[in-house]
Design a protein around this motif. Sequence first.
Motif, PDB file in Angstrom:
ATOM      1  N   LYS A 171      59.497 -52.971  12.029  1.00 20.99           N
ATOM      2  CA  LYS A 171      58.989 -51.683  12.509  1.00 20.99           C
ATOM      3  C   LYS A 171      58.892 -51.645  14.023  1.00 20.99           C
ATOM      4  O   LYS A 171      59.248 -50.658  14.660  1.00 20.99           O
ATOM      5  CB  LYS A 171      57.600 -51.421  11.928  1.00 20.99           C
ATOM      6  CG  LYS A 171      57.622 -50.570  10.683  1.00 20.99           C
ATOM      7  CD  LYS A 171      56.214 -50.142  10.339  1.00 20.99           C
ATOM      8  CE  LYS A 171      56.203 -49.345   9.063  1.00 20.99           C
ATOM      9  NZ  LYS A 171      54.842 -49.046   8.637  1.00 20.99           N
ATOM     10  N   LEU A 172      58.415 -52.739  14.587  1.00 16.09           N
ATOM     11  CA  LEU A 172      58.295 -52.777  16.041  1.00 16.09           C
ATOM     12  C   LEU A 172      59.662 -52.793  16.705  1.00 16.09           C
ATOM     13  O   LEU A 172      59.877 -52.151  17.725  1.00 16.09           O
ATOM     14  CB  LEU A 172      57.492 -54.006  16.466  1.00 16.09           C
ATOM     15  CG  LEU A 172      55.993 -53.928  16.173  1.00 16.09           C
ATOM     16  CD1 LEU A 172      55.303 -55.206  16.606  1.00 16.09           C
ATOM     17  CD2 LEU A 172      55.380 -52.717  16.888  1.00 16.09           C
ATOM     18  N   GLY A 175      61.145 -49.363  16.180  1.00 10.48           N
ATOM     19  CA  GLY A 175      60.293 -48.283  16.679  1.00 10.48           C
ATOM     20  C   GLY A 175      59.907 -47.264  15.626  1.00 10.48           C
ATOM     21  O   GLY A 175      59.775 -46.087  15.934  1.00 10.48           O
ATOM     22  N   GLY A 176      59.745 -47.702  14.397  1.00 14.33           N
ATOM     23  CA  GLY A 176      59.345 -46.787  13.331  1.00 14.33           C
ATOM     24  C   GLY A 176      59.787 -47.351  12.002  1.00 14.33           C
ATOM     25  O   GLY A 176      60.214 -48.500  11.920  1.00 14.33           O
ATOM     26  N   SER A 177      59.694 -46.528  10.949  1.00 16.23           N
ATOM     27  CA  SER A 177      60.084 -47.077   9.658  1.00 16.23           C
ATOM     28  C   SER A 177      61.564 -46.866   9.382  1.00 16.23           C
ATOM     29  O   SER A 177      62.109 -47.418   8.450  1.00 16.23           O
ATOM     30  CB  SER A 177      59.219 -46.492   8.537  1.00 16.23           C
ATOM     31  OG  SER A 177      59.161 -45.102   8.673  1.00 16.23           O
ATOM     32  N   ARG A 186      64.184 -48.810  22.472  1.00 14.44           N
ATOM     33  CA  ARG A 186      63.679 -50.188  22.457  1.00 14.44           C
ATOM     34  C   ARG A 186      64.802 -51.206  22.639  1.00 14.44           C
ATOM     35  O   ARG A 186      64.678 -52.143  23.429  1.00 14.44           O
ATOM     36  CB  ARG A 186      62.931 -50.463  21.153  1.00 14.44           C
ATOM     37  CG  ARG A 186      61.551 -49.865  21.197  1.00 14.44           C
ATOM     38  CD  ARG A 186      60.790 -49.922  19.904  1.00 14.44           C
ATOM     39  NE  ARG A 186      59.561 -49.150  20.108  1.00 14.44           N
ATOM     40  CZ  ARG A 186      58.340 -49.594  19.829  1.00 14.44           C
ATOM     41  NH1 ARG A 186      58.180 -50.764  19.281  1.00 14.44           N
ATOM     42  NH2 ARG A 186      57.287 -48.851  20.086  1.00 14.44           N
TER      43      ARG A 186
ATOM     44  N   LEU B  50      52.886 -50.746  20.048  1.00 12.17           N
ATOM     45  CA  LEU B  50      52.544 -51.015  18.652  1.00 12.17           C
ATOM     46  C   LEU B  50      52.432 -49.749  17.802  1.00 12.17           C
ATOM     47  O   LEU B  50      52.200 -49.828  16.602  1.00 12.17           O
ATOM     48  CB  LEU B  50      51.209 -51.780  18.581  1.00 12.17           C
ATOM     49  CG  LEU B  50      51.209 -53.201  19.168  1.00 12.17           C
ATOM     50  CD1 LEU B  50      49.834 -53.824  19.024  1.00 12.17           C
ATOM     51  CD2 LEU B  50      52.244 -54.076  18.473  1.00 12.17           C
ATOM     52  N   SER B  51      52.577 -48.604  18.438  1.00 14.82           N
ATOM     53  CA  SER B  51      52.282 -47.369  17.691  1.00 14.82           C
ATOM     54  C   SER B  51      53.062 -47.205  16.377  1.00 14.82           C
ATOM     55  O   SER B  51      52.528 -46.626  15.435  1.00 14.82           O
ATOM     56  CB  SER B  51      52.461 -46.138  18.589  1.00 14.82           C
ATOM     57  OG  SER B  51      53.795 -46.014  18.984  1.00 14.82           O
ATOM     58  N   PRO B  52      54.302 -47.720  16.244  1.00 19.51           N
ATOM     59  CA  PRO B  52      54.965 -47.565  14.940  1.00 19.51           C
ATOM     60  C   PRO B  52      54.167 -48.170  13.784  1.00 19.51           C
ATOM     61  O   PRO B  52      54.280 -47.722  12.645  1.00 19.51           O
ATOM     62  CB  PRO B  52      56.288 -48.313  15.116  1.00 19.51           C
ATOM     63  CG  PRO B  52      56.545 -48.343  16.562  1.00 19.51           C
ATOM     64  CD  PRO B  52      55.196 -48.350  17.220  1.00 19.51           C
ATOM     65  N   LEU B  53      53.364 -49.197  14.099  1.00 18.22           N
ATOM     66  CA  LEU B  53      52.612 -49.847  13.023  1.00 18.22           C
ATOM     67  C   LEU B  53      51.522 -48.947  12.467  1.00 18.22           C
ATOM     68  O   LEU B  53      51.046 -49.139  11.353  1.00 18.22           O
ATOM     69  CB  LEU B  53      51.963 -51.144  13.539  1.00 18.22           C
ATOM     70  CG  LEU B  53      52.920 -52.245  13.967  1.00 18.22           C
ATOM     71  CD1 LEU B  53      52.141 -53.488  14.358  1.00 18.22           C
ATOM     72  CD2 LEU B  53      53.883 -52.573  12.828  1.00 18.22           C
ATOM     73  N   ARG B  55      51.697 -45.552  12.338  1.00 19.06           N
ATOM     74  CA  ARG B  55      52.151 -44.252  11.852  1.00 19.06           C
ATOM     75  C   ARG B  55      52.518 -44.350  10.383  1.00 19.06           C
ATOM     76  O   ARG B  55      53.314 -45.201   9.980  1.00 19.06           O
ATOM     77  CB  ARG B  55      53.353 -43.780  12.671  1.00 19.06           C
ATOM     78  CG  ARG B  55      53.397 -42.275  12.775  1.00 19.06           C
ATOM     79  CD  ARG B  55      54.444 -41.813  13.755  1.00 19.06           C
ATOM     80  NE  ARG B  55      54.187 -42.260  15.113  1.00 19.06           N
ATOM     81  CZ  ARG B  55      55.138 -42.662  15.957  1.00 19.06           C
ATOM     82  NH1 ARG B  55      56.399 -42.686  15.565  1.00 19.06           N
ATOM     83  NH2 ARG B  55      54.841 -43.042  17.167  1.00 19.06           N
ATOM     84  N   LYS B  56      51.920 -43.498   9.589  1.00 16.89           N
ATOM     85  CA  LYS B  56      52.214 -43.516   8.153  1.00 16.89           C
ATOM     86  C   LYS B  56      52.954 -42.233   7.800  1.00 16.89           C
ATOM     87  O   LYS B  56      52.689 -41.176   8.352  1.00 16.89           O
ATOM     88  CB  LYS B  56      50.904 -43.579   7.338  1.00 16.89           C
ATOM     89  CG  LYS B  56      50.151 -44.877   7.524  1.00 16.89           C
ATOM     90  CD  LYS B  56      50.668 -45.947   6.549  1.00 16.89           C
ATOM     91  CE  LYS B  56      50.045 -47.312   6.842  1.00 16.89           C
ATOM     92  NZ  LYS B  56      51.013 -48.310   7.303  1.00 16.89           N
ATOM     93  N   SER B 200      57.407 -47.497   4.448  1.00 16.92           N
ATOM     94  CA  SER B 200      56.357 -46.952   5.319  1.00 16.92           C
ATOM     95  C   SER B 200      55.085 -46.720   4.535  1.00 16.92           C
ATOM     96  O   SER B 200      55.084 -46.716   3.329  1.00 16.92           O
ATOM     97  CB  SER B 200      56.823 -45.637   5.940  1.00 16.92           C
ATOM     98  OG  SER B 200      57.338 -44.803   4.947  1.00 16.92           O
TER      99      SER B 200
END
Lengths: 685, 200
Positions: A171-172, A175-177, A186, B50-53, B55-56, B200
């Motif tokens: 995820k990091l 930069g998202g799922s 990134r 770290l913000s992606p962690l 976000r749901k 996610s």
Amino acid sequence: MKKLATGVVDWLDSRTGIKGILHEALYERVPGGARWRYVWGSALVVAFMTQVITGIFLWMAYSPSTQTAWESVYFIQHEMNGGWFLRGVHHYMSSMMVVLLAIHFAQVVWDGAYRAPRELNFVLGLILMLIVLGLSLTGYLLPWDQKGYWATNVGTELASQAPVAGGAIKKLAIGGSSYGHHTLTRFFALHAGILPGSLVAFLALHLWLFRRHGLTPKQPIKNPDAMFWPDQMLKDCVAALGIVGAVLVVTVYTQGAELTAPADPANNYAAARPEWYFLFLFQFLKWFPGELEIWGAFVIPGLIVAYMFLMPWIGRTKPGHVLNVLVLAVLLGGSAWLTVAAVQEDTLAGSPDATFEESGLADTEANRNAFAASLDFLKAKRDAHFEAERVVDLAKAVGIPPTGGLALVYDDPYLQGPKLFKQHCASCHNYEPLGNGLGDYAEQLKEAFRPFLTSEEQSEYEQKLNNLKYPKYFRADAIINPAPTAPNLYGISNGTWMSAWLDPKLIASKHLLGYEGSPFVDGDMMTFVVEAHENDPNNENLDDDVDVAFRKISRALMEEADFPNYLLDDSEASKSFREEGRELIIGGLADVLDSGMSCVDCHKFHDEGDLGSAPDLTGYMSRQWLIDFIRNPADDRFYPDTNDRMPAFAPHDNEQLNQLDDKTLGLIVDWLRGDWVRPEDTVED
Amino acid sequence: MAKKNKSKKMSESAAATETSSGADRRSFVAIVAGGLAMMGPIGAGVWSFLSPLFRKSSPPEVRVALLDQVPADGRPYFFPVVSDRKDAWTQYSQQKVGAVYLIRQPGEEIPTAFTAKCPHAGCSIGYSADEEKFKCPCHTSAFALDGKRVNGDEEVSPRDMDTLEVKLNPIEVADGESVTEVLVTFVDYQTGHKEKHPTS
């Protein structure tokens, strides 16, 4: 002048100590004299400098977002002055760097140059190697093309399986799922900032320690010592020239690095492979099915890298050093072998059109599976090349819309048509050029115009056809359904397709109304066409008249279809054939045929005739006509009572309720009508 | 008073080592202060990094087909999954986010939905009609029509194909007829694990 120069140097020196620094840098003692075997380290520095220089210039033209990454790389590759060359050098030098790293590493291990006091410098070297591999991994994604996207996708999916924090790491990293803008920002920050920055820092430490310890001379020392400048420097520079030269040659020879079609998250690229120097890992992973994968992806590679870091300490003793050399040999040999195996597996079939029977492989299930997998790979690769070429041609011809290059792919009937046809139409319809020449346009047009032209016009027309350049994307490939249960749609709406309906043999074939289970075999149309030719009292002469009449009608219908073909002849003669054709349709035909019937006795044509018994010929096979037909074939305008099994694909006004949305419908129709962008649309006069 | 004396005494006794311990203390404070100073920018960066962690997102329920398009003949039918999707600052309306196979056995009302994403490494699974098997082009995973791995645990894929939740939604259309929509809850599953975990 010279005095001035000395003055400037002295002024600088008194403030910076530059003379001392230069002296320190250049007058390093080389034990035993300069040798070629010492060039690899500095060759790597040159390779890295090349990457920094080309990278910065690429940076000036690159834009990391999902709607601009491919697009900006396209622009670099195809529009900027020498952009392809710049990008090519950057691409191939990265490969060269990996090769040089392997040589440098092997040499250090072989020579035992990691022994005290140089252990720490060996460790720094390994860190540098990992950074370089990181640079190549991150760089592969940046063009955001199918190849880089899907290869990197496999890589990050693997990362997500890392024990404990795998999911978070992925995820990091992206930069998202899921992949998106932030994956690019990134990766780009890593590729152009963090990794090269760390590389410079570690390289400085590496060189500093190298100078502190001196190089490891090859024993026994035979020649007197020499200075780095100019003896070793000369050899280093010659090597640098050779390396850069080799990269330039490869770049020019290959016309630069490949750029495949824009990344499409919804369309997996089955031939996605990592860069060649990671292929061994890719192949290695195949040995670890299912849950074992973490062994192949993390545990074993992790242990190998850990071993590499311990080499200086293991190599303190003679047997330890021998073990290190053995491990090195196994690693290099194993990687080479795995790389070859990966390539061989992919290319087993030889060509995407090969068949297992012709391959000469023993008929075992394993062989069949391997062959099929290779065939899939080669086909996917061919399709991807084709799609990449098409989308680049489109970008050049019509430009890239603000939504990005992917929109070019999705809005192109030429690319989408075959896929949509296979999905929605091919289970009933055939799409196959016919021997009679539904295939070859030029032949067909010659034939179609034959009876109408004076011999002078004829030769002029043939001249024109002979000079015709067949543009790229002229026609689509066949999609064959060997047992159709509906008419063949190849060349629909062109003149020859129209005339096929009026040919007694063709209309009765499986390609039009004679397909398996057709309710039309004894229908009015078939009977009409057959009788028009058979029941001909004056035999051949009048038959010719019928032929001519039918040809004129098909010309008139071709105009009705607003056929998007540039071959539609605009000569006065042709215009008058079409005019005569229209007259025949609305009643004139009755005078030619024995039956005394004409088209409007069953069909409607503009203001003549009625709807109900046969499809409307007004605007027959035009874009709108076809769209309306596919929406609901049982509509009053088409086959209200006699529709044969064709579903209504879009009967509702609300597209959400339809099987086909309006855009898809339009794409299918445009493709069927051959109405797509042909960037080199040229007819020579 | 006593206190003052004490502190005076202490400073006297420390006088011998004053230079070294004072320098140590100052070094320590310098490191802490400098470190703290850098924590500001680093913290700000890491926080946003770290913000992606945090976000749901919830999986969308998507109409993938009409029931008529999935005959109850036990054969798989392929449908793209089209849904609204947000990528950072870009709002995509009706984008293809994946694909599913719908299969309806004779007599069944509700089709089974398999996502076309391979549980092994996320490639898109194809269907070979002549072999009646699902086949992944990347690492040759093969699945039977019920989504089970052809070679069980020998297969490179760690689990069978992922099923998705299916709902039927009948809709009255204007002319009195009705159509039935097939709705699928499109969950993106992590690859490589024996169990299904959403991404996610």
